[in-house]
Design an enzyme around this catalytic site. Structure first.
Site, PDB file in Angstrom:
ATOM      1  N   ASP A 151      -4.931  -6.137 -10.580  1.00 55.04           N
ATOM      2  CA  ASP A 151      -5.163  -6.957  -9.391  1.00 55.04           C
ATOM      3  C   ASP A 151      -6.619  -6.852  -8.938  1.00 55.04           C
ATOM      4  OD1 ASP A 151      -5.120  -4.385  -8.349  1.00 55.04           O
ATOM      5  OD2 ASP A 151      -3.537  -4.769  -6.885  1.00 55.04           O
ATOM      6  N   SER A 152      -7.397  -6.024  -9.647  1.00 56.34           N
ATOM      7  CA  SER A 152      -8.849  -5.977  -9.435  1.00 56.34           C
ATOM      8  C   SER A 152      -9.487  -7.323  -9.759  1.00 56.34           C
ATOM      9  CB  SER A 152      -9.478  -4.883 -10.299  1.00 56.34           C
ATOM     10  OG  SER A 152      -9.040  -4.973 -11.646  1.00 56.34           O
ATOM     11  N   ASP A 200      -0.349  -5.657 -13.067  1.00 54.42           N
ATOM     12  CA  ASP A 200      -0.163  -5.198 -11.689  1.00 54.42           C
ATOM     13  C   ASP A 200       0.774  -6.113 -10.905  1.00 54.42           C
ATOM     14  OD1 ASP A 200      -1.532  -2.805 -11.264  1.00 54.42           O
ATOM     15  OD2 ASP A 200      -3.452  -3.809 -10.978  1.00 54.42           O
ATOM     16  N   LYS A 204       2.765  -2.341 -13.038  1.00 57.81           N
ATOM     17  CA  LYS A 204       2.203  -1.202 -12.318  1.00 57.81           C
ATOM     18  C   LYS A 204       2.289  -1.471 -10.830  1.00 57.81           C
ATOM     19  CE  LYS A 204      -2.343  -0.197 -12.235  1.00 57.81           C
ATOM     20  NZ  LYS A 204      -2.633  -0.176 -10.767  1.00 57.81           N
ATOM     21  N   GLU A 225       1.663   0.563  -6.729  1.00 59.95           N
ATOM     22  CA  GLU A 225       1.063   1.665  -5.994  1.00 59.95           C
ATOM     23  C   GLU A 225       2.068   2.306  -5.055  1.00 59.95           C
ATOM     24  OE1 GLU A 225      -2.407   0.196  -3.990  1.00 59.95           O
ATOM     25  OE2 GLU A 225      -3.316  -0.592  -5.819  1.00 59.95           O
ATOM     26  N   GLU A 279      -6.272   7.846  -9.127  1.00 64.38           N
ATOM     27  CA  GLU A 279      -7.581   7.281  -8.825  1.00 64.38           C
ATOM     28  C   GLU A 279      -8.314   8.076  -7.757  1.00 64.38           C
ATOM     29  OE1 GLU A 279      -9.756   3.049  -7.616  1.00 64.38           O
ATOM     30  OE2 GLU A 279      -7.600   3.092  -8.026  1.00 64.38           O
TER      31      GLU A 279
END
Length: 267
Positions: A47-48, A86, A116, A118, A185
């Protein structure tokens, strides 16, 4: 050249054999093809892309539909890498059923192998539901960009003893919930090493030192495409910003001089 497709089993074997795992982001067919030809182990459709592709300040604006669009493009260029995509902000936090529905949609429409997300202990029921449905899930702890407004900054995470203990508990919870791997991270290197050593699943670091089972970077950072972004944990293997800028200036110059195209470049 014949490539053998990497799987979760491949990644577990690499962990067990002490073979470091390489992971990079890709957002389109061209870069995915190059990374795959280089035999990268994992490609992350991150998602970066919200930051480096769309120009947003955070990862929050990117949508599920946009992740699917980029995921489809990446998969067309992949023969051997394991591909993770993501789940974007808002697609899995509402409730477990909505999260499962969106994870299924992401994989069905892209053919990626895993998602993925978070979060720590608060995400375990969501992860368990996905895993029970046959969806491989990679966790993400430490600096979690989707929570940037809550965190307040992109500074180093898990610096107090209480936060270190919480992070270790979160990592254990994610493993028990069924995650096949975890990204750590921007946390202290010794803490990341301790967690990686204690886990039976691969632990991938970014800004987390050299004691993890593997490393991940954003491809734009590795290639030096953004001169304004130079965090400590990034190594620029190229300075493409300068190279591309010079190439474009040369092109403009040649066009202005009527030197491009020349006779050999014309039909």
């Amino acid at each position: 050249m014949t490539f053998r497709k990497k799987t979760i089993k491949t990644l577990f074997q690499m962990k067990q054999n002490g073979q470091p795992i390489s992971m990079l982001t890709a957002y389109d067919y061209t870069f995915a093809s190059i990374l795959d030809a280089a035999e990268i182990d994992i490609i992350l459709v991150g998602d970066s892309l919200s930051n480096v592709f769309q120009g947003n300040e955070t990862t929050l604006p990117v949508t599920l539909e946009e992740m699917i669009y980029h995921g489809k493009a990446v998969m067309k260029g992949v023969k051997q890498a394991f591909v993770v995509i993501d789940l974007p902000f808002g697609s899995y936090q509402v409730n477990d059923s909505e999260a499962l529905k969106n994870a299924i949609q992401l994989l069905k429409n892209t053919n990626a192998q895993a998602v993925k997300l978070e979060g720590g202990q608060e995400m375990t029921t969501t992860i368990t539901k996905m895993v029970q449905a046959g969806i491989p899930v990679m966790g993400h702890l430490g600096l979690t960009p989707q929570s940037i407004h809550q965190l307040g900054s992109y500074e180093l995470q898990a610096t107090s003893q209480a936060s270190k203990d919480r992070l270790k508990a979160d990592a254990t919870a994610l493993e028990q919930a069924g995650c096949f791997a975890i990204v750590l991270e921007k946390i202290p290197a010794d803490l990341a090493t301790e967690i990686a050593t204690s886990m039976s699943i691969p632990v991938i670091g970014i800004g987390a030192g050299n004691g993890c089972d593997g490393q991940v970077l954003v491809i734009n950072d590795l290639l030096g495409l953004d001169e304004s972004f130079k965090p400590k944990f990034v190594r620029n293997y190229l300075n493409l910003n300068t190279s591309i800028l010079e190439a474009v200036k040369l092109y403009i110059k040649d066009v202005k001089k009527k030197d491009f195209p020349n006779s050999n470049e014309s039909y």
